[in-house]
Scaffold this active site. Structure first.
Site, short mmCIF file in Angstrom:
data_model
loop_
_atom_site.label_atom_id
_atom_site.label_comp_id
_atom_site.label_asym_id
_atom_site.label_seq_id
_atom_site.Cartn_x
_atom_site.Cartn_y
_atom_site.Cartn_z
N PRO A 141 0.78 -1.17 -0.10
CA PRO A 141 -0.10 -0.06 0.06
C PRO A 141 0.86 1.26 0.10
O PRO A 141 1.81 1.50 0.83
CB PRO A 141 -0.65 -0.15 1.21
CG PRO A 141 -0.79 -1.50 1.48
CD PRO A 141 0.28 -2.31 1.01
N CYS A 142 0.59 2.17 -0.77
CA CYS A 142 1.30 3.31 -1.25
C CYS A 142 0.68 4.70 -0.55
O CYS A 142 1.20 5.77 -0.52
CB CYS A 142 1.54 3.48 -2.65
SG CYS A 142 0.04 3.95 -3.48
N GLN A 143 -0.55 4.36 0.04
CA GLN A 143 -1.43 5.54 0.41
C GLN A 143 -0.43 6.35 1.63
O GLN A 143 -0.42 7.64 1.71
CB GLN A 143 -2.62 5.30 1.09
CG GLN A 143 -3.78 4.71 0.05
CD GLN A 143 -3.74 2.97 0.03
OE1 GLN A 143 -2.45 2.59 0.07
NE2 GLN A 143 -4.66 2.53 -0.43
#
EC number: 2.1.1.37
Length: 283
Positions: free
Chosen positions: A170-172
């Site tokens: 996840p890059c959020q």
């Protein structure tokens, strides 16, 4: 020049558990006598399958994929799955959620006359590319509950036999679009689950999605995330800390702010209670 004809005496060809006769009569190592048709890939945090699609088009066989989003899982398996496919679950709740999503989709298909194709594993993109092997295993659930040895058991391969692990944790929490980036964002720690599974499966190489701010984010302990990632792989024997840093610098011109392994830095300054190089307790 006379023609010579050599006939092999079958009595001289003695197969063993590790060697088998080839069509030419030579004894070959069993592994080389039955080569894989495709290099093997595993896609972690696969989402709807963009990463897998690229690797399939490049000639890889994605033999397993994992994600915790049920709708992404259905999209992935419809387009890229093998038929039949096998789902594995992190919990019973994950299985229930998948069944509910499938039932909901079936109701929509029945009520919408414009929809002609029901959900079938491999019935989307792969239907137009039947020569591309589909993904036969999908893990739906919390990646923290996924064990590398168990995954290899599903595939019937040994540690070290997978060619590549790909994935986009996840890059959020790292993204520039997130104006509230915080080292304590729990999603940021999933990159270390990616590192754990790399070490447990021991692929020949891995590919991690490039998120620009990953190079500047730190852990809650103040260690640059990429340094910590390299440390995880080093401590579990996958590769050396310096070799991993050198690879990152060569490919992305990333320069670490630390000259040595954070764990070794800690050992040198163990008497300093406020040392910024607290060793990570990630696993």
């Amino acid at each position: 020049m006379p023609n010579f004809h050599l006939e092999l005496d079958s009595n001289l060809v003695i197969p063993t558990p590790n060697f088998v006769p080839s069509s030419s009569g030579l004894l070959l190592p069993r592994q080389s006598a039955n080569p894989k048709a495709y290099p093997l890939a595993i896609d972690l945090f696969c989402g709807a399958g963009g990463f897998s699609l690229g690797f399939m088009q490049a000639g890889f066989q994605v033999v397993a994929a994992a994600d915790n989003n049920v709708h992404a899982a259905l999209t992935y398996m419809h387009n890229l799955g093998a038929y039949p496919c096998q789902f594995h679950y992190g919990s019973e709740d994950d299985r229930i959620q998948l069944e509910k999503a499938l039932l909901s989709q079936c109701r929509e298909i029945q009520s919408d006359s414009t929809v002609q194709i029901p959900f079938i594993s491999g019935g989307g993109w792969r239907k137009a590319h039947p020569d591309v092997p589909g993904c036969p295993h999908f893990y739906l659930g919390d990646i923290c509950q996924l064990n590398g040895e168990e995954l290899l058991g599903w595939l019937g391969v040994k540690r070290g036999e997978v060619d590549v692990i790909i994935g986009g944790p996840p890059c959020q929490g790292f993204s520039r679009m997130n104006r509230n980036r915080n080292p304590n964002d729990p999603r940021n720690r999933l990159i270390f689950e990616f590192a754990r599974l790399i070490c447990e499966i021991n692929p020949k190489f891995f590919v991690l999605e490039n998120v620009p701010e990953l190079a500047t984010m730190t852990t809650p302990e103040g260690i640059p995330v990429l340094d910590a990632f390299c440390q995880c792989l080093d401590e579990r024997g996958y590769s050396s800390y310096q070799a991993l840093k050198s690879s990152l610098k060569t490919q992305h011109n990333w320069v670490s702010t630390q000259s040595t392994n954070p764990a070794k830095s800690k050992a040198k300054s163990r008497d300093k209670a406020d040392s910024q190089y607290e060793q990570l307790d990630l696993f």
